[in-house]
Design a protein around this motif. Structure first.
Motif, PDB file in Angstrom:
ATOM      1  N   VAL A  64       0.832  -1.203   0.000  1.00 59.00           N
ATOM      2  CA  VAL A  64       0.000   0.000   0.000  1.00 59.00           C
ATOM      3  C   VAL A  64       0.865   1.251   0.000  1.00 59.00           C
ATOM      4  O   VAL A  64       0.637   2.197  -0.766  1.00 59.00           O
ATOM      5  CB  VAL A  64      -0.934   0.017   1.233  1.00 59.00           C
TER       6      VAL A  64
ATOM      7  N   ALA B 197      -5.886  -0.434  -6.412  1.00 57.73           N
ATOM      8  CA  ALA B 197      -6.018  -1.610  -5.558  1.00 57.73           C
ATOM      9  C   ALA B 197      -6.520  -2.792  -6.384  1.00 57.73           C
ATOM     10  O   ALA B 197      -7.511  -2.673  -7.112  1.00 57.73           O
ATOM     11  CB  ALA B 197      -6.979  -1.330  -4.412  1.00 57.73           C
TER      12      ALA B 197
ATOM     13  N   LYS C 147      -7.859  -6.823  -6.238  1.00 61.25           N
ATOM     14  CA  LYS C 147      -8.494  -7.728  -5.286  1.00 61.25           C
ATOM     15  C   LYS C 147      -8.803  -9.065  -5.935  1.00 61.25           C
ATOM     16  O   LYS C 147      -9.186  -9.126  -7.104  1.00 61.25           O
ATOM     17  CB  LYS C 147      -9.783  -7.097  -4.728  1.00 61.25           C
TER      18      LYS C 147
ATOM     19  N   GLY D 101      -5.626  -8.820  -1.329  1.00 61.99           N
ATOM     20  CA  GLY D 101      -5.429  -7.660  -2.187  1.00 61.99           C
ATOM     21  C   GLY D 101      -3.971  -7.281  -2.342  1.00 61.99           C
ATOM     22  O   GLY D 101      -3.093  -7.715  -1.589  1.00 61.99           O
ATOM     23  N   HIS D 102      -3.724  -6.479  -3.347  1.00 63.27           N
ATOM     24  CA  HIS D 102      -2.398  -5.911  -3.595  1.00 63.27           C
ATOM     25  C   HIS D 102      -2.604  -4.483  -4.085  1.00 63.27           C
ATOM     26  O   HIS D 102      -3.604  -4.203  -4.759  1.00 63.27           O
ATOM     27  CB  HIS D 102      -1.645  -6.734  -4.636  1.00 63.27           C
ATOM     28  N   VAL D 103      -1.690  -3.597  -3.745  1.00 59.67           N
ATOM     29  CA  VAL D 103      -1.811  -2.189  -4.128  1.00 59.67           C
ATOM     30  C   VAL D 103      -0.568  -1.764  -4.893  1.00 59.67           C
ATOM     31  O   VAL D 103       0.559  -2.113  -4.517  1.00 59.67           O
ATOM     32  CB  VAL D 103      -2.006  -1.296  -2.879  1.00 59.67           C
TER      33      VAL D 103
ATOM     34  N   THR E  15      -9.983   2.274  -7.713  1.00 66.09           N
ATOM     35  CA  THR E  15      -9.142   3.442  -7.518  1.00 66.09           C
ATOM     36  C   THR E  15      -9.998   4.610  -7.047  1.00 66.09           C
ATOM     37  O   THR E  15     -11.156   4.745  -7.457  1.00 66.09           O
ATOM     38  CB  THR E  15      -8.403   3.810  -8.823  1.00 66.09           C
TER      39      THR E  15
END
Length: 227
Positions: A65, A86, A88, A100-102, A174
């Motif tokens: 993040v 982001a 998901k 999730g990954h950002v 986003t």
């Protein structure tokens, strides 16, 4: 705020000598990637680029993040439109953790397109030499497209990155308001696959609020207001 960020960390010097938007983005991504080692358990006191970088300078380590936030702010400070993105998984509502990954997407004016930039992995994905946004990356990996590569000064390989990132490429969201250093207006746009559920909770207990859902890829990838 952005002027302070740029001058404090001499970001003009980071991109000095780079002659294209893509080259400037690559240089900034590499710089952000070096500011701390990834730690998926730590969160900063405040979630803005200057605060994160100040803590990192004292030895703190942060999540994906924070790479996304700092890289987006660094790009914006040099006048390059960017947004925190982001990702998901399909089971985002029921998975207990790691759903999730950002990262960051940046608008390349000279190519007139959004491009994915992953500060945690120091990666930009390409297909046949063309940099990809998140949805284009999803399609390339789903089709096992030949010509898929990644640019990564850190040495992340295409095979390594594709195996890791592919499960996250299901939902994309986003925030509408990407400003730093001021109060922002709540609201985000989520791109949902046709026929898929519209998620309302993250990892069983965190409500997903102020979302506008869309199936429209052109809407999700409209040019930024500042073009």
């Amino acid at each position: 705020y952005l002027t302070t960020l740029c001058t404090t960390y001499r970001l003009d010097s980071v991109v000095a000598g780079q002659t294209t938007d893509l080259a400037r983005v690559q240089a900034l991504c590499a710089w952000v990637s070096r500011q701390w080692k990834h730690n998926g358990s730590n969160t900063p006191r405040k979630s803005d680029p200057l605060s994160i970088l100040e803590e990192a300078a004292r030895g703190k380590q942060f999540r994906c993040v924070e790479y996304g936030i700092v890289l987006s702010g660094a790009l914006a400070s040099l006048g390059i439109p960017a947004r925190v993105l982001a990702l998901k998984m399909a089971d985002v509502e029921t998975r207990k953790s790691g759903a999730g990954h950002v990262l960051t997407e940046v608008w390349l004016r000279d190519q007139q397109k959004w491009v994915l930039v992953d500060g945690q992995w120091d990666v930009i994905p390409f297909l046949n030499g063309v940099p990809l946004n998140a949805v284009e990356l999803q399609k390339a990996l789903a089709e096992n497209a030949s010509g898929f590569t990644v640019q990564s000064p850190r040495g992340t390989t295409a095979a390594m990155y594709s195996r890791w990132i592919q499960p996250y490429l299901y939902y994309f969201d986003t925030n509408f308001d990407q400003r730093f250093g001021t109060d922002t207006i709540p609201g985000a746009l989520m791109l949902v696959p046709t026929g898929a559920k519209q998620p309302t909770v993250f990892q069983r207990k965190y409500p997903l609020k102020h979302l506008t859902y869309t199936h429209s890829v052109p809407s999700f990838y409209a040019p930024p207001f500042v073009n």
